[in-house]
Design a protein around this motif. Structure first.
Motif, PDB file in Angstrom:
ATOM      1  N   VAL A 192      10.981  11.726   4.541  1.00 39.42           N
ATOM      2  CA  VAL A 192       9.788  10.911   4.091  1.00 39.42           C
ATOM      3  C   VAL A 192       9.651   9.842   4.551  1.00 39.42           C
ATOM      4  O   VAL A 192       8.692   9.069   4.949  1.00 39.42           O
ATOM      5  N   LYS A 193      10.674   8.415   4.136  1.00 38.84           N
ATOM      6  CA  LYS A 193      10.898   6.973   5.069  1.00 38.84           C
ATOM      7  C   LYS A 193      10.405   7.417   6.760  1.00 38.84           C
ATOM      8  O   LYS A 193       9.187   6.542   6.983  1.00 38.84           O
ATOM      9  N   THR A 194      11.379   7.948   6.770  1.00 34.74           N
ATOM     10  CA  THR A 194      10.539   8.516   9.029  1.00 34.74           C
ATOM     11  C   THR A 194       9.226   8.778   8.847  1.00 34.74           C
ATOM     12  O   THR A 194       8.330   8.223   9.996  1.00 34.74           O
ATOM     13  N   THR A 195       8.399   9.580   7.961  1.00 33.57           N
ATOM     14  CA  THR A 195       7.393   9.970   8.648  1.00 33.57           C
ATOM     15  C   THR A 195       6.301   8.351   7.906  1.00 33.57           C
ATOM     16  O   THR A 195       5.404   8.806   8.828  1.00 33.57           O
ATOM     17  N   GLU A 196       5.980   8.199   7.414  1.00 34.97           N
ATOM     18  CA  GLU A 196       5.654   6.908   6.916  1.00 34.97           C
ATOM     19  C   GLU A 196       5.796   5.712   8.337  1.00 34.97           C
ATOM     20  O   GLU A 196       4.509   5.479   8.003  1.00 34.97           O
ATOM     21  N   VAL A 197       7.009   6.163   8.310  1.00 41.31           N
ATOM     22  CA  VAL A 197       6.860   4.903   9.529  1.00 41.31           C
ATOM     23  C   VAL A 197       6.396   5.456  11.041  1.00 41.31           C
ATOM     24  O   VAL A 197       5.369   5.146  11.572  1.00 41.31           O
ATOM     25  N   VAL A 198       6.719   6.500  11.991  1.00 43.11           N
ATOM     26  CA  VAL A 198       5.385   7.373  12.478  1.00 43.11           C
ATOM     27  C   VAL A 198       4.528   7.029  11.787  1.00 43.11           C
ATOM     28  O   VAL A 198       3.859   6.861  13.263  1.00 43.11           O
ATOM     29  N   GLY A 255      14.816   0.568   7.587  1.00 39.70           N
ATOM     30  CA  GLY A 255      13.161   1.155   7.704  1.00 39.70           C
ATOM     31  C   GLY A 255      13.130   3.349   7.607  1.00 39.70           C
ATOM     32  O   GLY A 255      12.110   3.465   7.195  1.00 39.70           O
ATOM     33  N   LEU A 256      13.726   3.179   8.121  1.00 41.31           N
ATOM     34  CA  LEU A 256      14.000   4.954   8.344  1.00 41.31           C
ATOM     35  C   LEU A 256      15.287   6.069   7.808  1.00 41.31           C
ATOM     36  O   LEU A 256      14.187   7.089   7.007  1.00 41.31           O
ATOM     37  N   VAL A 257      16.308   5.062   7.156  1.00 35.36           N
ATOM     38  CA  VAL A 257      17.274   6.447   6.526  1.00 35.36           C
ATOM     39  C   VAL A 257      17.243   5.512   4.468  1.00 35.36           C
ATOM     40  O   VAL A 257      16.610   4.435   4.147  1.00 35.36           O
ATOM     41  N   GLY A 258      17.136   6.617   3.904  1.00 34.20           N
ATOM     42  CA  GLY A 258      16.548   6.685   2.497  1.00 34.20           C
ATOM     43  C   GLY A 258      17.768   6.430   1.661  1.00 34.20           C
ATOM     44  O   GLY A 258      19.002   6.714   2.304  1.00 34.20           O
ATOM     45  N   ASN A 274      17.106  13.187  13.647  1.00 35.18           N
ATOM     46  CA  ASN A 274      16.415  14.881  13.689  1.00 35.18           C
ATOM     47  C   ASN A 274      15.250  14.584  13.211  1.00 35.18           C
ATOM     48  O   ASN A 274      14.095  15.483  13.596  1.00 35.18           O
ATOM     49  N   SER A 275      14.396  13.611  12.335  1.00 34.73           N
ATOM     50  CA  SER A 275      13.456  13.687  11.946  1.00 34.73           C
ATOM     51  C   SER A 275      12.678  13.190  13.129  1.00 34.73           C
ATOM     52  O   SER A 275      11.379  13.876  13.232  1.00 34.73           O
ATOM     53  N   LEU A 276      12.958  11.623  13.637  1.00 29.97           N
ATOM     54  CA  LEU A 276      12.376  11.415  14.641  1.00 29.97           C
ATOM     55  C   LEU A 276      12.300  12.301  15.909  1.00 29.97           C
ATOM     56  O   LEU A 276      11.515  12.480  16.808  1.00 29.97           O
ATOM     57  N   SER A 301       0.834  -1.245  -0.084  1.00 26.20           N
ATOM     58  CA  SER A 301       0.267  -0.105  -0.185  1.00 26.20           C
ATOM     59  C   SER A 301       0.706   1.268  -0.639  1.00 26.20           C
ATOM     60  O   SER A 301       0.575   2.736  -0.369  1.00 26.20           O
ATOM     61  N   ALA A 302       2.018   0.977   0.675  1.00 26.88           N
ATOM     62  CA  ALA A 302       2.603   2.543   0.819  1.00 26.88           C
ATOM     63  C   ALA A 302       3.588   2.490  -0.678  1.00 26.88           C
ATOM     64  O   ALA A 302       4.156   3.771  -0.902  1.00 26.88           O
ATOM     65  N   ASP A 303       3.702   1.832  -1.817  1.00 25.98           N
ATOM     66  CA  ASP A 303       4.013   2.255  -3.235  1.00 25.98           C
ATOM     67  C   ASP A 303       3.338   1.835  -4.264  1.00 25.98           C
ATOM     68  O   ASP A 303       3.544   0.639  -4.379  1.00 25.98           O
ATOM     69  N   ALA A 304       2.845   2.596  -4.853  1.00 23.84           N
ATOM     70  CA  ALA A 304       1.750   2.419  -5.521  1.00 23.84           C
ATOM     71  C   ALA A 304       2.175   2.190  -6.659  1.00 23.84           C
ATOM     72  O   ALA A 304       2.029   1.297  -7.788  1.00 23.84           O
ATOM     73  N   GLU A 305       3.785   2.806  -7.052  1.00 20.31           N
ATOM     74  CA  GLU A 305       4.344   2.204  -8.981  1.00 20.31           C
ATOM     75  C   GLU A 305       4.668   0.384  -8.224  1.00 20.31           C
ATOM     76  O   GLU A 305       5.107   0.387  -8.941  1.00 20.31           O
ATOM     77  N   LEU A 306       4.845   0.372  -7.445  1.00 22.44           N
ATOM     78  CA  LEU A 306       4.923  -1.072  -6.916  1.00 22.44           C
ATOM     79  C   LEU A 306       4.419  -1.637  -7.621  1.00 22.44           C
ATOM     80  O   LEU A 306       4.888  -2.596  -7.868  1.00 22.44           O
ATOM     81  N   THR A 307       3.078  -1.633  -6.837  1.00 21.43           N
ATOM     82  CA  THR A 307       2.124  -2.539  -6.916  1.00 21.43           C
ATOM     83  C   THR A 307       1.672  -2.857  -8.590  1.00 21.43           C
ATOM     84  O   THR A 307       1.495  -3.840  -9.013  1.00 21.43           O
TER      85      THR A 307
END
Length: 457
Positions: free
Chosen positions: A287-293, A276-279, A323-325, A135-141
C-alpha cells in the motif's frame, strides 16, 4: 480562555523526536526544520492581513518552546522575507515527511483558531494545508481536528473547511493545489537545465555522463521524428557515492531534462526512502509503495539509501517493497522513472537483490567526494546567497576545518551536507557574538563571519 501553553504542548509534542530522527538520517538540518515551523506561523498569522495579539503570543510561546534566541528568530524571519512568494510549496519537509506534516498542520490549525476568529481566508488556508500535508491520511486529519476542537472548546466539525483551493491574487498568501508542488514552471528549457548543471561545483564526471545521455536521447528523438527505428534504453538510473555529493540536486535536474526532452509529462521529483516504502505489517508495504509510486507518475521517484530496503533476510518487509517496486516499474514503464542512490558497494548488493533490477538499471553514475577547494567554493556560495562574507583568517580557518573533517570522517564525511550544517552553526555563533557585543551594529558587522565564529573541531 484558551491556554496557549496547552496548545503549544499539543502541537509540538513530537518535535524533539522528529528533529532527532530527521537529523540522524541526515535528511535535513535543524535550521530547515525551524524555518518551516516559523513559516507556518507566519503564513497563518498574515493570511487575513492583520496579526492579532493572540497570534503574536502564540508565536512567542512557540519560539520559547523551540529555544530560539532573538537573533536566531531574526535569521528565520530573514529567510522567510527572501522568498519570492509566501507559498505553501516552501514547506518541503512537511510535504515529504509525515511526522513533520502533523506538527505543521497542528500549528497551522492552532494559529488559525487562537484569536477566536476563524476567518474565511484562514479556512481556505487550513483546507489547503490539510490537502497538502495530510491528504493521504484522512483518519489522522480527523484526529488532529478533533483534538484542536477539544482544546479550543469548539463544536465538532468546525475544522471541516472548504474543499476547494484558493487562487485569489488579492490574498496575502499564495495558496496552491497540492499537485502543483510537484510540477516545474512552464516552459522547461533544455539549455537552461544544462546551464544549471554546469553551474554546480565539481561533479565533472557526473556532468559528462548526463550530457552523454542527453545527446543519446536527443538523437533518438530526431530518429523518431524521421520515422526511423529507435533503440530502447532504460531511463532508470543508479547514483552511487557518499552523502552530500549532490545526488538529489542532480536528480531534480535530470527530471527537468527528461521533461524538456519529452520523455516525462510533468518532470517532478518525489523523494522517498525505506521509511516511506516499508510498512509495519503484512500488506502495509504494498500500500505504501503504491502510494509513493502514484505520486511520482509522469516524473521521477528518487529513493535515497535504497540499499536499506535489502537486508539479506527473507522475513524483512523491505523485500516486499522491492518486489512491489519492480512490478510498478513494469506497469508504468512509460510514466515512471526510478533513480536509486546510496553507497557504491551497498548499491551493488541492492541491484542484485531482484532479477528485475539488473535489466532495468543499466545507467550508473558515480558521485565522487568534493575536494577541499570545491567544498570551500560551496561554502562561499552559501555565504554569497545569504549576504555573508569571510575575511582572510576566516577562509583559512574554513580550510583547516574541512581538512580535519575529511581526515577524521573518512567514508562517512558529509561533503556538501557538512558545509551546510557548518554554515548554520557558524551563523549561530556569529549571532551570539554580535548579541553580546553591546554596541550599535553596522551592516559590515552583520555580514562579516570571523575566524572566532568557526567551531573548534
Amino acid at each position: 480562555m484558551v491556554d496557549i501553553s496547552e496548545i503549544v504542548h499539543f502541537c509540538l509534542r513530537d518535535i524533539d523526536a522528529t528533529k532527532r530522527e530527521l537529523q540522524r538520517q541526515g535528511l535535513v538540518s535543524e535550521f530547515e526544520i525551524d524555518y518551516e515551523i516559523r513559516m507556518i506561523l507566519f503564513l497563518v498569522a498574515h493570511i487575513d492581513g492583520e496579526v492579532s495579539s493572540a497570534e503574536s503570543r502564540l508565536s512567542e510561546a512557540v519560539a520559547r518552546r523551540m529555544n530560539w534566541s532573538p537573533m536566531y528568530r531574526n535569521l528565520l524571519q530573514a529567510k522567510i522575507e527572501k522568498q519570492p512568494t509566501y507559498s505553501l510549496e516552501n514547506l518541503k519537509i512537511g510535504i515529504g515527511y509525515s511526522s513533520m506534516a502533523e506538527i505543521l498542520y497542528s500549528l497551522g490549525g492552532g494559529m488559525a483558531l487562537i484569536d477566536g476568529n476563524f476567518s474565511q481566508d484562514e479556512q481556505f488556508l487550513i483546507a489547503n494545508l490539510a490537502d497538502l500535508l495530510l491528504s493521504a491520511d484522512a483518519e489522522l486529519t480527523c484526529r488532529v481536528n478533533r483534538e484542536l476542537e477539544r482544546l479550543f472548546r469548539l463544536d465538532s466539525g468546525t475544522l471541516r473547511t472548504p474543499d476547494s483551493t484558493v487562487n485569489d491574487k488579492d490574498r496575502t498568501v499564495e495558496t496552491i493545489e497540492p499537485e502543483a508542488i510537484w510540477e516545474e514552471n512552464d516552459p522547461v528549457d533544455l539549455d537552461t537545465c544544462l546551464a544549471e548543471l554546469d553551474s554546480l561545483v565539481g561533479l565533472n564526471g557526473v556532468k559528462n555522463e548526463i550530457k552523454r545521455l542527453v545527446s543519446y536521447l536527443s538523437i533518438q528523438q530526431k530518429r523518431k521524428e524521421m520515422k526511423l527505428s529507435q533503440t530502447n534504453l532504460s531511463l532508470h538510473m543508479v547514483f552511487t557515492g557518499n552523502p552530500g555529493t549532490g545526488k538529489t540536486t542532480v536528480a531534480r535536474l535530470v527530471a527537468r531534462i527528461y521533461r524538456a526532452l519529452g520523455f516525462l509529462e510533468k518532470g517532478h521529483l518525489v523523494e522517498s526512502d525505506r521509511s516511506g516504502l516499508v510498512g509495519q505489517y503484512i500488506g502495509h508495504t504494498d500500500v505504501k509503495t503504491t502510494e509513493v509510486v502514484n505520486r511520482a507518475l509522469d516524473g521521477i521517484l528518487f529513493i535515497d539509501e535504497a540499499y536499506s530496503l535489502y537486508k539479506g533476510t527473507g522475513n524483512d518487509f523491505g523485500l516486499e517493497a522491492i518486489n512491489s517496486l519492480v512490478k510498478r516499474m513494469e506497469d508504468y514503464r512509460d510514466r515512471l522513472i526510478v533513480i536509486v542512490a546510496g553507497y557504491t558497494e551497498e548499491m551493488e548488493a541492492f541491484i542484485n537483490s531482484n532479477p528485475g533490477f539488473r535489466s532495468r538499471f543499466n545507467t550508473y553514475i558515480e558521485f565522487d567526494d568534493f575536494s577541499v577547494d570545491e567544498l570551500g567554493r560551496i561554502f562561499e556560495q552559501m555565504c554569497e546567497a545569504n549576504d555573508y562574507s569571510m575575511d582572510r583568517m576566516a577562509k583559512k580557518r574554513l580550510e583547516e576545518i574541512l581538512l580535519q573533517e575529511i581526515e577524521r570522517s573518512g567514508r562517512g564525511f558529509g561533503n556538501g551536507r557538512f558545509c551546510r550544517n557548518l554554515f548554520e552553526q557558524i551563523l549561530r555563533a556569529q549571532a551570539m557574538r554580535l548579541s553580546e557585543a553591546k554596541i550599535a551594529l553596522t551592516k559590515t558587522d552583520l555580514v562579516s563571519l570571523e575566524a572566532k565564529d568557526f567551531p573548534v573541531i
